[in-house]
Design a protein around this motif. Structure first.
Motif, PDB file in Angstrom:
ATOM      1  N   ALA A  46      17.092 -12.418  -9.345  1.00 12.68           N
ATOM      2  CA  ALA A  46      16.924 -10.889  -9.408  1.00 12.68           C
ATOM      3  C   ALA A  46      15.457 -10.772 -10.335  1.00 12.68           C
ATOM      4  N   GLY A  47      15.219 -11.648 -11.156  1.00  9.59           N
ATOM      5  CA  GLY A  47      13.850 -11.763 -11.879  1.00  9.59           C
ATOM      6  C   GLY A  47      12.736 -11.677 -10.772  1.00  9.59           C
ATOM      7  N   ASP A  48      12.985 -12.771  -9.887  1.00 10.47           N
ATOM      8  CA  ASP A  48      11.748 -13.004  -8.932  1.00 10.47           C
ATOM      9  C   ASP A  48      11.687 -11.758  -8.164  1.00 10.47           C
ATOM     10  N   SER A  49      12.793 -11.062  -7.683  1.00 12.18           N
ATOM     11  CA  SER A  49      12.792  -9.901  -6.857  1.00 12.18           C
ATOM     12  C   SER A  49      11.924  -8.699  -7.484  1.00 12.18           C
ATOM     13  N   CYS A  50      12.302  -8.853  -8.952  1.00 11.84           N
ATOM     14  CA  CYS A  50      11.756  -7.783  -9.453  1.00 11.84           C
ATOM     15  C   CYS A  50       9.968  -7.655  -9.641  1.00 11.84           C
ATOM     16  N   LEU A  51       9.459  -9.055  -9.926  1.00 12.54           N
ATOM     17  CA  LEU A  51       8.314  -9.154 -10.109  1.00 12.54           C
ATOM     18  C   LEU A  51       7.766  -9.177  -8.668  1.00 12.54           C
ATOM     19  N   ARG A  52       8.377  -9.660  -7.619  1.00 11.92           N
ATOM     20  CA  ARG A  52       7.660  -9.364  -6.322  1.00 11.92           C
ATOM     21  C   ARG A  52       7.445  -7.647  -6.004  1.00 11.92           C
ATOM     22  N   ALA A  53       8.403  -6.834  -6.282  1.00  6.28           N
ATOM     23  CA  ALA A  53       8.145  -5.473  -6.195  1.00  6.28           C
ATOM     24  C   ALA A  53       7.149  -5.022  -7.175  1.00  6.28           C
ATOM     25  N   ILE A  54       7.280  -5.330  -8.427  1.00  4.59           N
ATOM     26  CA  ILE A  54       6.386  -5.010  -9.280  1.00  4.59           C
ATOM     27  C   ILE A  54       4.784  -5.294  -8.709  1.00  4.59           C
ATOM     28  N   ALA A  55       4.587  -6.372  -8.189  1.00  6.17           N
ATOM     29  CA  ALA A  55       3.248  -6.876  -7.592  1.00  6.17           C
ATOM     30  C   ALA A  55       2.931  -6.111  -6.482  1.00  6.17           C
ATOM     31  N   SER A  56       3.767  -5.769  -5.794  1.00  2.55           N
ATOM     32  CA  SER A  56       3.347  -4.879  -4.317  1.00  2.55           C
ATOM     33  C   SER A  56       3.333  -3.249  -4.773  1.00  2.55           C
ATOM     34  N   SER A  57       3.866  -2.965  -6.009  1.00  2.00           N
ATOM     35  CA  SER A  57       3.685  -1.547  -6.395  1.00  2.00           C
ATOM     36  C   SER A  57       2.212  -1.563  -7.185  1.00  2.00           C
ATOM     37  N   LEU A  58       1.867  -2.526  -7.759  1.00  5.02           N
ATOM     38  CA  LEU A  58       0.695  -2.426  -8.514  1.00  5.02           C
ATOM     39  C   LEU A  58      -0.593  -2.679  -7.409  1.00  5.02           C
ATOM     40  N   ASN A  59      -0.420  -3.520  -6.731  1.00  7.99           N
ATOM     41  CA  ASN A  59      -1.221  -3.867  -5.391  1.00  7.99           C
ATOM     42  C   ASN A  59      -1.611  -2.460  -4.780  1.00  7.99           C
ATOM     43  N   GLU A  60      -0.652  -1.678  -4.436  1.00  5.96           N
ATOM     44  CA  GLU A  60      -0.774  -0.207  -3.654  1.00  5.96           C
ATOM     45  C   GLU A  60      -1.332   0.726  -4.543  1.00  5.96           C
ATOM     46  N   SER A  61      -1.427   0.519  -5.842  1.00  5.45           N
ATOM     47  CA  SER A  61      -1.964   1.414  -6.773  1.00  5.45           C
ATOM     48  C   SER A  61      -3.594   1.233  -6.669  1.00  5.45           C
ATOM     49  N   LEU A  62      -3.973   0.268  -6.029  1.00  3.53           N
ATOM     50  CA  LEU A  62      -5.364   0.076  -5.910  1.00  3.53           C
ATOM     51  C   LEU A  62      -5.923   0.945  -4.708  1.00  3.53           C
ATOM     52  N   PHE A  63      -6.981   1.917  -4.534  1.00  2.00           N
ATOM     53  CA  PHE A  63      -7.367   2.564  -3.371  1.00  2.00           C
ATOM     54  C   PHE A  63      -8.578   1.690  -2.794  1.00  2.00           C
ATOM     55  N   ARG A  64      -9.527   1.156  -3.638  1.00  5.72           N
ATOM     56  CA  ARG A  64     -10.858   0.739  -3.206  1.00  5.72           C
ATOM     57  C   ARG A  64     -10.612  -0.884  -2.623  1.00  5.72           C
ATOM     58  N   VAL A  65     -11.327  -1.396  -1.752  1.00  6.14           N
ATOM     59  CA  VAL A  65     -11.192  -2.503  -1.062  1.00  6.14           C
ATOM     60  C   VAL A  65     -11.789  -3.736  -2.123  1.00  6.14           C
ATOM     61  N   GLU A  66     -12.939  -3.349  -2.950  1.00  9.64           N
ATOM     62  CA  GLU A  66     -13.378  -4.160  -3.950  1.00  9.64           C
ATOM     63  C   GLU A  66     -12.625  -4.684  -5.190  1.00  9.64           C
TER      64      GLU A  66
END
Length: 323
Positions: free
Chosen positions: A205-225
């Motif tokens: 469950a911890g691994d699934s949590c980290l994957r979900a967090i990583a995806s959400s943080l990545n989607e919070s970035l709007f610029r390519v750079e």
């Protein structure tokens, strides 16, 4: 425009008649596209523009020796490396003179084979097929190298960049911001009470949590750079080139909100859900200051946010009045 599925063969032959005969013969191979050049200078221009997979090169050229052209091709390949790999384009010399010294000079200059005129159609087709097989194997090796390099830069659990990629990117962006005299910001985030989450729900469950967090943080970035990486364990870090403190705060706020909006249950978490804490730091990079100092400041602000109660953003004091 060229068909990307077909291999380009460049025929460099000063005689229009001979060039037409060679192209007519090679036209039997449906997987290739033919280009013709009558001079050395034209050949080099076409080579740089079209990146052919194979070059058939007459030793005698009206403006320069074919051997000089071969050397120039090899120099061009050395100067256009990608991901540490140099291109290698097979060169088959065509010669009306059976001179062993010329053959030796051609091979030393970077040639791969010799065909003497008049060229047998059967031999020409066989040689071209053989060289193109080598080209295909070379491309497979390059693809494998590219894939391995991509894998080496990605975190295997979350699929976002790893610490190694983060460190290399930070070094590159630091130098670029020095040249551009622009700001650089870092946001470091950490999953709150993650050890307790693992203890209660288990490591899967911890691994699934980290994957979900990583995806959400990545989607919070709007610029390519901009880039976010898994910095280690349950810690993540984002590099925001050309971003001032206000911009970094906006990104951190989106990250804070996106982590909470996942609404991952956590009985020991804040409000019964998983949350993250963040620290930001901003600087105008200069050659006398190491990038690590900025990282250290962001990390210190992260722990200030944790000491203040978690699920919040730690700000650099010098920017408090501006935020």
């Amino acid at each position: 425009m060229h068909d990307k599925d077909r291999l380009i063969v460049l025929v460099v032959e000063p005689s229009a008649r001979n060039r037409a005969l060679i192209c007519e013969c090679l036209a039997q191979l449906p997987e290739i596209e033919l280009l013709g050049a009558s001079t050395g200078s034209e050949a080099l221009q076409m080579f740089r523009q079209h990146s052919p997979s194979l070059v058939l090169l007459d030793v005698a050229q009206p403006d320069t020796q074919g051997i000089s052209i071969a050397r120039a091709i090899r120099e061009t390949e050395q100067n256009t490396q990608h991901l540490g790999l140099s291109r290698w384009t097979p060169i088959i010399f065509l010669s009306a003179v059976t001179d062993e010294d010329v053959l030796a000079q051609g091979i030393l200059a970077g040639g791969d084979d010799f065909l003497y005129k008049p060229v047998s159609e059967v031999v020409l087709l066989a040689k071209v097929r053989a060289m193109l097989r080598i080209v295909a194997m070379q491309e497979e090796l390059h693809d494998a190298h590219r894939k391995l390099r991509e894998i080496s830069f990605l975190d295997s659990l979350t699929g976002i960049p790893n610490r190694r990629h983060f460190d290399e990117t930070l070094s590159t962006e630091w130098k670029r911001c020095i040249r551009l005299e622009s700001p650089l910001s870092i946001v470091i985030g950490d999953v709150d009470f993650f050890k307790q989450f693992n203890d209660i729900y288990g490591h899967q469950a911890g691994d699934s949590c980290l994957r979900a967090i990583a995806s959400s943080l990545n989607e919070s970035l709007f610029r390519v750079e901009d880039m976010v990486a898994r910095y280690g364990g349950e810690e993540f870090a984002a590099i925001l080139p050309g971003t001032d403190a206000c911009g970094a705060l906006s990104v951190a706020r989106r990250m804070l909100r996106s982590a909470r909006e996942l609404r991952i249950p956590h009985e020991k978490g804040i409000g019964g859900h998983v949350s993250c804490s963040f620290g930001i730091a901003t600087a105008r990079p200069n050659a006398d200051q190491p990038a690590f100092d900025l990282l250290h400041s962001a990390d210190a602000n992260l722990y200030a946010a944790k000491r203040a109660g978690r699920n919040q953003i730690g700000l650099p004091k010098q920017f408090d009045h501006a935020l």
